[in-house]
Design a protein around this motif. Structure first.
Motif, PDB file in Angstrom:
ATOM      1  N   ALA A 106       0.836  -1.206   0.000  1.00  0.00           N
ATOM      2  CA  ALA A 106       0.000   0.000   0.000  1.00  0.00           C
ATOM      3  C   ALA A 106       0.871   1.256   0.000  1.00  0.00           C
ATOM      4  N   LEU A 107       1.951   1.235   0.764  1.00  0.00           N
ATOM      5  CA  LEU A 107       2.869   2.376   0.785  1.00  0.00           C
ATOM      6  C   LEU A 107       3.521   2.554  -0.584  1.00  0.00           C
ATOM      7  N   PHE A 108       3.926   1.462  -1.213  1.00  0.00           N
ATOM      8  CA  PHE A 108       4.507   1.500  -2.555  1.00  0.00           C
ATOM      9  C   PHE A 108       3.502   2.076  -3.553  1.00  0.00           C
ATOM     10  N   ALA A 109       2.270   1.599  -3.494  1.00  0.00           N
ATOM     11  CA  ALA A 109       1.231   2.082  -4.415  1.00  0.00           C
ATOM     12  C   ALA A 109       0.988   3.573  -4.229  1.00  0.00           C
ATOM     13  N   ARG A 110       0.949   4.007  -2.988  1.00  0.00           N
ATOM     14  CA  ARG A 110       0.742   5.438  -2.708  1.00  0.00           C
ATOM     15  C   ARG A 110       1.894   6.271  -3.251  1.00  0.00           C
ATOM     16  N   GLY A 111       3.116   5.791  -3.045  1.00  0.00           N
ATOM     17  CA  GLY A 111       4.278   6.521  -3.538  1.00  0.00           C
ATOM     18  C   GLY A 111       4.335   6.572  -5.053  1.00  0.00           C
ATOM     19  N   LEU A 132      10.278   4.403  -8.891  1.00  0.00           N
ATOM     20  CA  LEU A 132      10.006   2.970  -8.819  1.00  0.00           C
ATOM     21  C   LEU A 132      11.054   2.264  -7.956  1.00  0.00           C
ATOM     22  N   PHE A 133      12.320   2.523  -8.237  1.00  0.00           N
ATOM     23  CA  PHE A 133      13.378   1.869  -7.474  1.00  0.00           C
ATOM     24  C   PHE A 133      13.385   2.334  -6.019  1.00  0.00           C
ATOM     25  N   GLY A 134      13.164   3.620  -5.810  1.00  0.00           N
ATOM     26  CA  GLY A 134      13.149   4.149  -4.445  1.00  0.00           C
ATOM     27  C   GLY A 134      12.025   3.554  -3.609  1.00  0.00           C
ATOM     28  N   TRP A 135      10.821   3.522  -4.158  1.00  0.00           N
ATOM     29  CA  TRP A 135       9.688   2.981  -3.408  1.00  0.00           C
ATOM     30  C   TRP A 135       9.790   1.472  -3.245  1.00  0.00           C
ATOM     31  N   GLU A 136      10.402   0.795  -4.212  1.00  0.00           N
ATOM     32  CA  GLU A 136      10.617  -0.651  -4.051  1.00  0.00           C
ATOM     33  C   GLU A 136      11.599  -0.908  -2.910  1.00  0.00           C
ATOM     34  N   LEU A 137      12.623  -0.074  -2.806  1.00  0.00           N
ATOM     35  CA  LEU A 137      13.570  -0.206  -1.699  1.00  0.00           C
ATOM     36  C   LEU A 137      12.871   0.035  -0.359  1.00  0.00           C
ATOM     37  N   VAL A 138      12.019   1.058  -0.298  1.00  0.00           N
ATOM     38  CA  VAL A 138      11.254   1.335   0.929  1.00  0.00           C
ATOM     39  C   VAL A 138      10.383   0.128   1.273  1.00  0.00           C
ATOM     40  N   LYS A 139       9.755  -0.461   0.270  1.00  0.00           N
ATOM     41  CA  LYS A 139       8.891  -1.629   0.481  1.00  0.00           C
ATOM     42  C   LYS A 139       9.679  -2.800   1.061  1.00  0.00           C
ATOM     43  N   ILE A 140      10.840  -3.062   0.513  1.00  0.00           N
ATOM     44  CA  ILE A 140      11.665  -4.169   1.006  1.00  0.00           C
ATOM     45  C   ILE A 140      12.137  -3.912   2.423  1.00  0.00           C
ATOM     46  N   VAL A 141      12.609  -2.701   2.698  1.00  0.00           N
ATOM     47  CA  VAL A 141      13.103  -2.363   4.036  1.00  0.00           C
ATOM     48  C   VAL A 141      11.976  -2.468   5.063  1.00  0.00           C
ATOM     49  N   LEU A 142      10.797  -1.975   4.718  1.00  0.00           N
ATOM     50  CA  LEU A 142       9.669  -2.062   5.643  1.00  0.00           C
ATOM     51  C   LEU A 142       9.265  -3.510   5.894  1.00  0.00           C
ATOM     52  N   THR A 143       9.275  -4.335   4.857  1.00  0.00           N
ATOM     53  CA  THR A 143       8.942  -5.753   5.035  1.00  0.00           C
ATOM     54  C   THR A 143       9.942  -6.432   5.959  1.00  0.00           C
ATOM     55  N   VAL A 144      11.232  -6.183   5.745  1.00  0.00           N
ATOM     56  CA  VAL A 144      12.268  -6.780   6.597  1.00  0.00           C
ATOM     57  C   VAL A 144      12.121  -6.284   8.032  1.00  0.00           C
ATOM     58  N   ALA A 145      11.836  -5.002   8.203  1.00  0.00           N
ATOM     59  CA  ALA A 145      11.653  -4.453   9.554  1.00  0.00           C
ATOM     60  C   ALA A 145      10.447  -5.092  10.246  1.00  0.00           C
TER      61      ALA A 145
END
Length: 155
Positions: A80-85, A100-113
């Motif tokens: 949802a955060l990725f879609a919003r971004g 795209l790359f920035g929000w994908e990185l945020v998505k991965i980091v949030l999932t790992v966290a």
């Protein structure tokens, strides 16, 4: 691969390539409507709820249901955060690619966290149920893409 001064590599690879006219492109778009990213995220949330309920019904243990539900949340919240971004308009194709790359990185980091925080947030955590919740929820992308209108039609 050889190309002439006026040709491109794509044309050299496929000499029968013909770009669509505006009317043809419009007809193609009407036959292949875009899928709303929010519909996919909503489908993922619904599947996550179903996975958690199924885990509870199959095992009779609330901890397993919470674990599966948390696994689904570890997919849905970052998506949802990725879609919003990505919903923001970008000035150029380069900015869109960087987004795209920035929000994908945020998505991965949030999932790992979220996965790292799982043992502290979910009492009696079942890693197997959490992973099942994650995997089934992630696979919702493919179901949503295959179930969209117009996919199975052969015109």
């Amino acid at each position: 691969m050889k190309t002439d001064a006026l040709g491109t590599e794509a044309e050299a690879e496929d000499p029968d390539f013909k770009p669509l006219a505006a009317q043809e492109a419009q007809e193609w778009r009407s036959r292949h409507p875009a899928v709303s990213v929010w519909r996919i995220v909503g489908s993922q949330a619904g599947v996550g709820v179903l996975v958690a309920l199924s885990a509870w019904l199959l095992t009779g243990q609330v901890q397993v249901a919470w674990s599966a539900g948390y696994g689904a949340l570890a997919v849905v919240i970052p998506a949802a955060l990725f879609a919003r971004g990505m919903a923001r308009k970008r000035a150029s194709a380069g900015a869109a690619m960087a987004g795209l790359f920035g929000w994908e990185l945020v998505k991965i980091v949030l999932t790992v966290a979220m996965l790292a925080a799982a043992p502290r947030l979910v009492p009696g955590l079942s890693w197997l149920a959490l992973l099942v919740g994650m995997v089934v929820t992630m696979k919702t992308y493919w179901i949503a893409l295959l179930a969209r209108p117009g996919v199975r039609r052969t015109d």
